[in-house]
Design an enzyme around this catalytic site. Structure first.
Site, PDB file in Angstrom:
ATOM      1  N   LYS A 121       0.748  -1.199   0.067  1.00  7.43           N
ATOM      2  CA  LYS A 121      -0.165   0.038  -0.117  1.00  7.43           C
ATOM      3  C   LYS A 121       0.946   1.108  -0.024  1.00  7.43           C
ATOM      4  CE  LYS A 121      -1.710  -1.285   4.180  1.00  7.43           C
ATOM      5  NZ  LYS A 121      -3.237  -1.639   3.902  1.00  7.43           N
ATOM      6  N   ARG A 122       0.224   2.284  -0.231  1.00 10.36           N
ATOM      7  CA  ARG A 122       1.161   3.619  -0.001  1.00 10.36           C
ATOM      8  C   ARG A 122       1.882   3.838   1.302  1.00 10.36           C
ATOM      9  NH1 ARG A 122       1.157   7.527  -3.926  1.00 10.36           N
ATOM     10  NH2 ARG A 122       2.601   8.688  -2.634  1.00 10.36           N
ATOM     11  N   THR A 141      -9.070  -0.825   0.436  1.00 12.46           N
ATOM     12  CA  THR A 141      -9.503  -1.773  -0.414  1.00 12.46           C
ATOM     13  C   THR A 141      -8.457  -2.947  -0.650  1.00 12.46           C
ATOM     14  OG1 THR A 141      -8.657  -0.083  -2.215  1.00 12.46           O
ATOM     15  CG2 THR A 141     -10.872  -0.224  -1.714  1.00 12.46           C
ATOM     16  N   LYS A 173      -9.137  -7.140  -1.462  1.00 11.50           N
ATOM     17  CA  LYS A 173      -8.341  -7.764  -2.630  1.00 11.50           C
ATOM     18  C   LYS A 173      -7.671  -9.252  -2.029  1.00 11.50           C
ATOM     19  CE  LYS A 173      -7.851  -3.576  -5.001  1.00 11.50           C
ATOM     20  NZ  LYS A 173      -7.284  -2.394  -5.106  1.00 11.50           N
TER      21      LYS A 173
HETATM   22  C1  26W Z   1      -4.724  16.643  -1.935  1.00  7.43           C
HETATM   23  C2  26W Z   1      -3.930  15.236  -1.711  1.00  7.43           C
HETATM   24  C3  26W Z   1      -4.874  14.026  -1.475  1.00  7.43           C
HETATM   25  C4  26W Z   1      -4.623  13.089  -2.602  1.00  7.43           C
HETATM   26  C5  26W Z   1      -5.226  12.174  -2.493  1.00  7.43           C
HETATM   27  C6  26W Z   1      -5.373  14.209  -0.635  1.00  7.43           C
HETATM   28  C7  26W Z   1      -6.148  12.900  -0.494  1.00  7.43           C
HETATM   29  C8  26W Z   1      -6.233  11.878  -1.526  1.00  7.43           C
HETATM   30  C9  26W Z   1      -6.884  10.634  -1.263  1.00  7.43           C
HETATM   31  C10 26W Z   1      -8.191  11.043  -0.494  1.00  7.43           C
HETATM   32  C11 26W Z   1      -6.162   9.674  -0.573  1.00  7.43           C
HETATM   33  C12 26W Z   1      -6.730   8.101  -0.804  1.00  7.43           C
HETATM   34  O1  26W Z   1      -6.522   7.572  -1.557  1.00  7.43           O
HETATM   35  N1  26W Z   1      -7.655   7.649   0.162  1.00  7.43           N
HETATM   36  C13 26W Z   1      -7.995   6.176   0.151  1.00  7.43           C
HETATM   37  O2  26W Z   1      -9.141   6.183  -0.179  1.00  7.43           O
HETATM   38  C14 26W Z   1      -9.634   4.834  -0.497  1.00  7.43           C
HETATM   39  C15 26W Z   1     -10.688   4.660  -1.619  1.00  7.43           C
HETATM   40  O3  26W Z   1     -11.955   5.295  -0.743  1.00  7.43           O
HETATM   41  C16 26W Z   1      -9.741   4.366   0.832  1.00  7.43           C
HETATM   42  O4  26W Z   1     -10.045   2.822   0.606  1.00  7.43           O
HETATM   43  C17 26W Z   1      -8.531   4.655   1.602  1.00  7.43           C
HETATM   44  O5  26W Z   1      -8.824   4.349   3.063  1.00  7.43           O
HETATM   45  C18 26W Z   1      -8.121   5.950   1.630  1.00  7.43           C
HETATM   46  O6  26W Z   1      -6.952   6.145   2.305  1.00  7.43           O
END
Ligand code: 26W
Length: 835
Positions: free
Chosen positions: A565-566, A673, A677
């Site tokens: 994951k990230r 998610t 998987k």
């Molecule tokens: C503005 C910078 C930025 C970039 C990406 C802020 C926020 C994000 C995303 C919201 C981060 C993200 O990918 N969140 C993930 O979203 C998934 C899909 O709903 C969730 O399963 C993860 O828990 C959540 O971390």
């Protein structure tokens, strides 16, 4: 558990997917493509050229269905969802398209007859990595489900020249390498210059007063031409092909003597530069808002183009823009596309001359917002100065939305005893403290606000968005995330997919809850054996990948314990690796102790500027170096960091996992998610009660997972009382103390390298800033859960039983179910069935 009705997919079979695959025709098409594209024979063509030729042959099949689908939409004029997202993490298209055309095995055979290996062909395709992580991949899964269920949908996004960076590991450090994914051309995309739009930036606003009202117009701006590229989204076996529309930027006018003569030379250069930069690169930040001007330009660029197109498309068939929301809905994937709100208002008022109230009525019935994170540092706030300079007309509209919203707050709370109205305004205003708050705008203008797992939605309602929930309770709802089983089982794990189909039939492919029928095999010794054999073969496949890519040999008989994951502090890869260090200490001190061999597998990209995240990658690699090369432990522990974790290697990794590490600090992971998987591929979850883990455990039973750690309530309670004191744990627990000291005593590197990680856990200056992710607090409980994993794995039949039950219990977590809920409870779309 909601089961998705798929009756219409049966009737929807049509045109080419219904025809028998013509193998000879397909082979000829591949040969013809190699010849006309490259003037080569198959023998002379490179692997990349063969991939292109095969892809064009597949695209030929898709295009017929694509036209049919769009014709049907044209004729039936159904309501459409526009899924607006800065990110679509599509991965590779070829394999997925063949799967959804139900042509995978036929193509494989045909290529074999040509002497080609389909796996090798697929491996030539670069991932479309137009996303960071969960949010982008969710968008891709949603498009797959929308097409498979037969719902009219557009994905709207940006055609980044460079997607997510490629990660190389050099000397244990992450190095970011540009991902030039379009160098060889993208065979599946279609350039559509006939739908180009102009997007305006900067300048100033003029007002003209006429017939008792004001007319606004933007002057002295710079413009950029938005050119759409369409990618087909193939539904599974139903002939439906939807469209992902991603926008490229071009300069409006090139250098012309004309503009030079007019003294516009400077402006022409500037416009060209603006266009060049705008879609250049995806911001590689996940959950962290950086406030870069270019990012706001990207947002307005693709949103303005998409909203203009949605309106234009609507007006080609209708004459009353006041009913726009009856045919169109916008789903905003987090706050990133929220400028859609003032942009739609602008078009309705300035171009269609609606009054404010009329425009607001349409806009608030069109826009819906999904929240994907509670991490405070992810909240997008734009300085007024920047926002109003870049988008002067849009800013005016936001100001007016804000002004009216504040009046609403006052009206609602002015006479309510015990409510401090100024306090409400301070907390809820869209513009406050010199900043434009995008989440507030999305909630105020949205007809729906949803979280992405039950727990997450509850936390939004009770904590983060409490004031908004109090004011608009009817807008809030939950849509627990899901994943597409077509990519993550049918394509990614063909052995298990076949085994499932052999036991319960193939309905699971479009109706995942059917996989529940596997439950009767959980106690069947033969089924258990077969399941473990398949897992073993998938582990061999991953071991081969790791040897080829990392040069590390791992034993497929060991437990594959995986965290991919990230990289983020809240996801706690640090907890995982500290525990590995602890286990290694144990083994060194008690060489004779019973210990089941374990391979700890990591994969993660860190945002380029995130120091502790990058340092954690280095730590994992340093620990790997020491442990993997210590002959005294007989290879009982191996640590592997898989370089460049992405969608295509993820498919191989999930298939091979025994243990799925989902160990975020409770309350921080909105859903997750990856957890789903892994479950789909029969891994057991080792996790906290966070995000969708809660619902996973609810489905599979706590006895078939390993749950540990603080609850979200406990975490939130500590946070509300100034944190906790990790020093106490450090002083009292000798195992933990030893591991932490190894961060700074040269065991894994020179003494200063990992000190920032040590300090993040034990800030001696202030407890409130120490171990904010509760790593030490949860360590013991995590170690105990890990001990249980080992015990459980020793009982092969028991493990197989739990693993089969995990596969059998994942029916809820298909994105088909999620999409059906968005359709039923938010969007209200009708299925389109092709005749
Ligand atoms: C503005 C910078 C930025 C970039 C990406 C802020 C926020 C994000 C995303 C919201 C981060 C993200 O990918 N969140 C993930 O979203 C998934 C899909 O709903 C969730 O399963 C993860 O828990 C959540 O971390």
């Amino acid at each position: 558990m909601a089961s998705v009705t798929t009756t219409s997919t049966a009737t929807a079979k049509t045109s080419l997917t219904n025809l028998k695959f013509d193998k000879e025709l397909f082979k000829r098409s591949v040969l013809y493509n190699v010849k006309t594209l490259y003037r080569k024979t198959l023998e002379e063509a490179s692997a990349q050229q063969i991939f292109q030729a095969v892809s064009y042959a597949i695209k030929d099949q898709i295009v017929e269905n694509w036209m049919e689908t769009q014709k049907a939409y044209e004729k039936e004029d159904p309501k459409m969802v526009y899924y607006m997202s800065m990110e679509f993490l599509m991965g590779r298209a070829l394999g997925n398209n063949m799967i959804n055309l139900q042509a995978y095995d036929d193509v494989k055979d045909a290529l074999e007859e040509l002497g080609l290996d389909l796996n090798v062909v697929e491996d030539q395709e670069p991932d479309a990595a137009l996303g960071n992580g969960g949010l982008g991949r969710l968008a891709a899964c949603f498009l797959d489900s929308l097409a498979t269920l037969g719902y009219p949908a557009y994905g709207c996004g940006i055609r980044y020249r460079y997607g997510m960076f490629k990660q190389e590991i050099r000397d244990g450090y992450q190095v970011e390498v540009p991902d030039n994914w379009l160098v060889d051309g993208n065979p599946f995309e279609l350039r559509r210059p006939e739908y180009a739009k102009t997007v305006k930036f900067g300048g100033y606003v003029t007002v003209r007063h006429e017939n008792g009202r004001n007319f606004f117009s933007q002057e002295g701006y710079q413009s950029v031409k938005a050119i759409p590229f369409d990618m087909p989204i193939v539904g599974y076996g139903n002939g439906i092909v939807n469209t992902l529309r991603i926008w490229d930027a071009e300069a409006v006018e090139c250098f012309s003597l004309d503009s030079f003569d007019k003294g516009d030379y400077q402006k022409a250069v500037e416009q060209q530069n603006l266009a060049r930069n705008i879609v250049e690169v995806l911001y590689p930040n996940d959950n962290h808002y950086a406030g870069k001007e270019l990012r706001l330009k990207q947002q307005y660029f693709f949103i303005s183009a998409s909203v203009q197109e949605a309106v234009a498309k609507y007006m080609r068939k209708h004459d009353d823009i006041r009913k726009f929301h009856e045919k169109v809905t916008f789903q905003l994937n987090d706050t990133h596309p929220t400028v859609a709100v003032p942009e739609l208002m602008r078009i309705l008022m300035d171009e269609y001359y609606l009054t404010w109230d009329e425009a607001w009525d349409v806009t608030t019935k069109t826009c819906a917002y999904t929240n994907h994170t509670i991490m405070a540092e992810a909240l997008e706030k734009w300085p007024i100065e920047l926002f109003s300079r870049l988008l002067p007309r849009i800013y005016q509209i936001v100001e007016e939305i804000n002004r009216r919203f504040i009046l609403d707050i006052q009206e609602k709370y002015n006479n309510v005893p015990g409510v401090n109205v100024q306090d409400k305004i301070r907390k809820m205003a869209i513009i406050y403290d010199g900043q434009v708050k995008m989440a507030h705008m999305a909630i105020v203008a949205g007809y729906s606000v949803n979280g992405v797992a039950q727990l997450h939605t509850e936390i939004l309602k009770k904590q983060e968005l409490r004031d908004f929930y109090e004011m608009f309770p009817e807008r809030f709802n939950n849509k627990t995330n899901g994943i597409t089983q077509r990519r993550f089982l049918l394509h990614g794990n063909p052995l298990l997919a076949k085994w499932v189909t052999d036991h319960v039939g193939s309905e699971w492919i479009t109706d995942l809850p059917q996989i529940g029928r596997l439950k009767i095999y959980a106690d069947d010794a033969k089924a258990q054996q077969e399941f473990m054999n398949i897992k073993y073969q998938n582990k061999v496949r991953l071991a081969k990948y790791i040897l080829e890519h990392n040069g590390v040999e791992v034993d497929p008989r060991s437990i594959f314990d995986v965290q991919v994951k990230r990289l983020h502090e809240y996801k706690r890869q640090l907890l995982n690796i500290l525990h590995v260090m602890y286990l290694y200490n144990e083994l060194k001190e008690h060489p004779e102790m019973e210990f089941y061999p374990r391979t700890f597998i990591f994969g993660a990209k860190a945002a380029a500027g995130y120091r502790n995240a990058k340092l954690t990658i280095k730590l994992i690699n340093s620990v790997a170096d020491v442990i993997n090369n210590d002959p005294s432990i007989n290879g009982k522990i191996k640590v592997v960091f898989i370089e460049n974790y992405n969608v295509s290697n993820a498919e191989i990794i999930f298939a091979a996992a025994d243990v799925s590490e989902q160990i975020s600090t409770a309350s921080k992971e909105a859903s997750g998610t990856g957890n789903m998987k892994f479950m789909l591929n029969g891994a057991l979850t080792l996790g906290t009660m966070d995000g969708a883990n809660v619902e996973i455990v609810e489905e599979v039973g706590e006895e078939n997972a390993f749950i540990f750690g603080l609850s979200s309530d406990e975490v939130i309670n500590y946070e509300n009382h100034g944190g906790y004191n990790p020093m106490e744990i450090f002083n009292n627990d000798q195992d933990i103390r030893k591991v932490l000291m190894q961060l700074i005593n040269g065991t894994y590197s020179h003494t200063e390298l990992f000190r920032p990680l040590y300090n993040s856990l034990l800030n001696t200056q202030s407890t409130s800033k120490a171990d904010t992710y509760f790593i030490l607090k949860d360590f013991k409980s995590y170690a105990e859960a890990q001990k249980k994993v080992e015990q459980a794995y020793k009982n092969e039949a028991g493990w197989a039983r739990s693993a089969i039950l995990n596969v059998a219990s994942c029916g809820k977590f298909t994105s088909d179910r999620t999409i059906q809920q968005y359709v039923d409870e938010i969007w209200h779309l009708d299925k389109v069935v092709l005749k």
